[in-house]
Design a protein around this motif. Structure first.
Motif, mmCIF file in Angstrom:
data_model
loop_
_atom_site.group_PDB
_atom_site.id
_atom_site.type_symbol
_atom_site.label_atom_id
_atom_site.label_comp_id
_atom_site.label_asym_id
_atom_site.label_seq_id
_atom_site.Cartn_x
_atom_site.Cartn_y
_atom_site.Cartn_z
ATOM 1 N N TYR A 150 0.815 -1.217 0.000
ATOM 2 C CA TYR A 150 0.000 0.000 0.000
ATOM 3 C C TYR A 150 0.853 1.273 0.000
ATOM 4 O O TYR A 150 0.314 2.371 0.087
ATOM 5 N N ALA A 171 2.115 3.272 -2.139
ATOM 6 C CA ALA A 171 2.102 3.644 -3.557
ATOM 7 C C ALA A 171 3.092 4.757 -3.870
ATOM 8 O O ALA A 171 3.764 4.730 -4.915
ATOM 9 N N GLU A 200 5.852 -8.251 -5.647
ATOM 10 C CA GLU A 200 4.454 -8.054 -5.265
ATOM 11 C C GLU A 200 3.892 -9.315 -4.631
ATOM 12 O O GLU A 200 3.853 -10.385 -5.255
ATOM 13 N N HIS A 213 -11.841 1.505 -1.946
ATOM 14 C CA HIS A 213 -10.605 1.925 -2.612
ATOM 15 C C HIS A 213 -9.914 3.105 -1.940
ATOM 16 O O HIS A 213 -8.984 3.687 -2.511
ATOM 17 N N ASP A 231 -8.763 -2.020 -0.922
ATOM 18 C CA ASP A 231 -8.060 -2.685 -2.014
ATOM 19 C C ASP A 231 -6.689 -2.057 -2.229
ATOM 20 O O ASP A 231 -6.446 -0.901 -1.868
ATOM 21 N N ARG A 232 -5.804 -2.831 -2.845
ATOM 22 C CA ARG A 232 -4.453 -2.329 -3.134
ATOM 23 C C ARG A 232 -4.483 -1.252 -4.219
ATOM 24 O O ARG A 232 -5.319 -1.307 -5.137
ATOM 25 N N PRO A 233 -3.533 -0.323 -4.156
ATOM 26 C CA PRO A 233 -3.392 0.636 -5.263
ATOM 27 C C PRO A 233 -3.014 -0.108 -6.542
ATOM 28 O O PRO A 233 -2.302 -1.113 -6.494
ATOM 29 N N ARG A 234 -3.510 0.367 -7.657
ATOM 30 C CA ARG A 234 -3.201 -0.253 -8.945
ATOM 31 C C ARG A 234 -2.134 0.581 -9.647
ATOM 32 O O ARG A 234 -2.394 1.713 -10.067
ATOM 33 N N ALA A 251 1.202 0.756 -12.562
ATOM 34 C CA ALA A 251 1.723 0.148 -13.795
ATOM 35 C C ALA A 251 3.214 -0.136 -13.624
ATOM 36 O O ALA A 251 4.075 0.631 -14.076
ATOM 37 N N TYR A 252 3.537 -1.244 -12.957
ATOM 38 C CA TYR A 252 4.928 -1.616 -12.751
ATOM 39 C C TYR A 252 5.558 -2.064 -14.076
ATOM 40 O O TYR A 252 4.957 -2.859 -14.798
#
Length: 263
Positions: A77, A79, A100, A115, A231-234, A236-237
């Protein structure tokens, strides 16, 4: 030298694995307590930074210590930490890989997924008045100051450090509503704590098995308690691995390429 963002147990495990492989490693943690845990796990073999590193400070640190690769094993979390790491690595053309944790399967019909912390407060208030927080101390203020929770009784489970206890006191969370314990926690202990504090709603995160999400969900299910799950942050890894072997393979591949270039 490899830099590991290692503010978690799995971050510490990755540092140990990399050291055992013979790599020079520097690691960053988010607190003095985290630094103590890492030093205990790795001895004096690892260069440890326990100061906060924003994007500018991180870039300076990587340059100062001639870092050639970054492993991001920060909390799922955190981010901002990951965003800073990705931005700096892109700017410096450094290899980056994200470790992850896998998500915990949500096989309980009394889970409400949200969220944000603010949304969690609103949903929890609609489900009960005695709220048990298992989200740590870093966002505790968002619950304490939430208008939605003004008439609710909050109990917070946090790390047992002086810094965190001072924070709880400054936010007005009295000693009778602070559970200062170091996890992980078994299902049985979670059940007893939820019972002891007469919890009506549990607020948690999907931090994976290592973060204790599975035992919290199992305990809540045993007691029939509703869960509000943030929820986890989304993000773009650019590169991601879900197990230690994947991270080691990435490091070995890059190290081999680097050695070939030098030859």
């Amino acid at each position: 030298m490899i830099f590991v963002v290692a503010g978690t147990q799995d971050g510490r495990e990755l540092v140990k694995l990399l050291l055992d492989e013979g790599y020079d490693v520097a690691a960053s943690v988010v607190s003095h307590y985290g630094g103590e845990l890492l030093a205990h796990a790795c001895g004096n073999s690892c260069l440890i930074n326990d100061r906060p590193l924003d994007e500018v400070a991180l870039k300076a640190y990587l340059e100062e210590h001639d870092i050639r690769l970054l492993v991001d094993a920060s909390h799922p979390y955190a981010a901002n930490v990951s965003c800073n790491a990705m931005a700096v690595c892109a700017a410096m053309n450094l290899p980056y890989i994200r470790y992850e944790r896998d998500l915990t399967k949500l096989d309980y019909d009394r889970i409400t997924v949200v969220h944000s912390y603010e949304e969690a407060a609103v949903e929890a208030a609609a489900l009960g008045k005695k709220i048990f927080l298992t989200t740590g101390s870093r966002n505790l203020d968002k619950f304490v100051h939430s208008p939605a929770l003004a008439d609710c009784e909050l109990t917070a489970r946090v790390l047992p450090t002086a810094e965190v206890l001072v924070l709880c006191e400054s936010l007005g969370v009295d000693a009778g509503h602070v559970v200062a314990l170091q996890g992980p926690f078994s299902q049985e202990l979670n059940v007893e704590l939820f019972r002891k504090y007469s919890a009506e709603v549990i607020i948690t995160k999907n931090s994976g098995t290592l973060g204790g999400t599975d035992t919290k969900l199992a305990a809540a299910k045993e007691l029939g308690l509703p869960i509000v799950l943030i929820d986890r942050p989304r993000l773009a890894y650019p590169c991601i691995g879900h197990d230690y072997a994947s991270i080691l393979d990435f490091v070995r591949k890059y190290s081999s390429q680097r050695l070939h270039q030098l030859n």
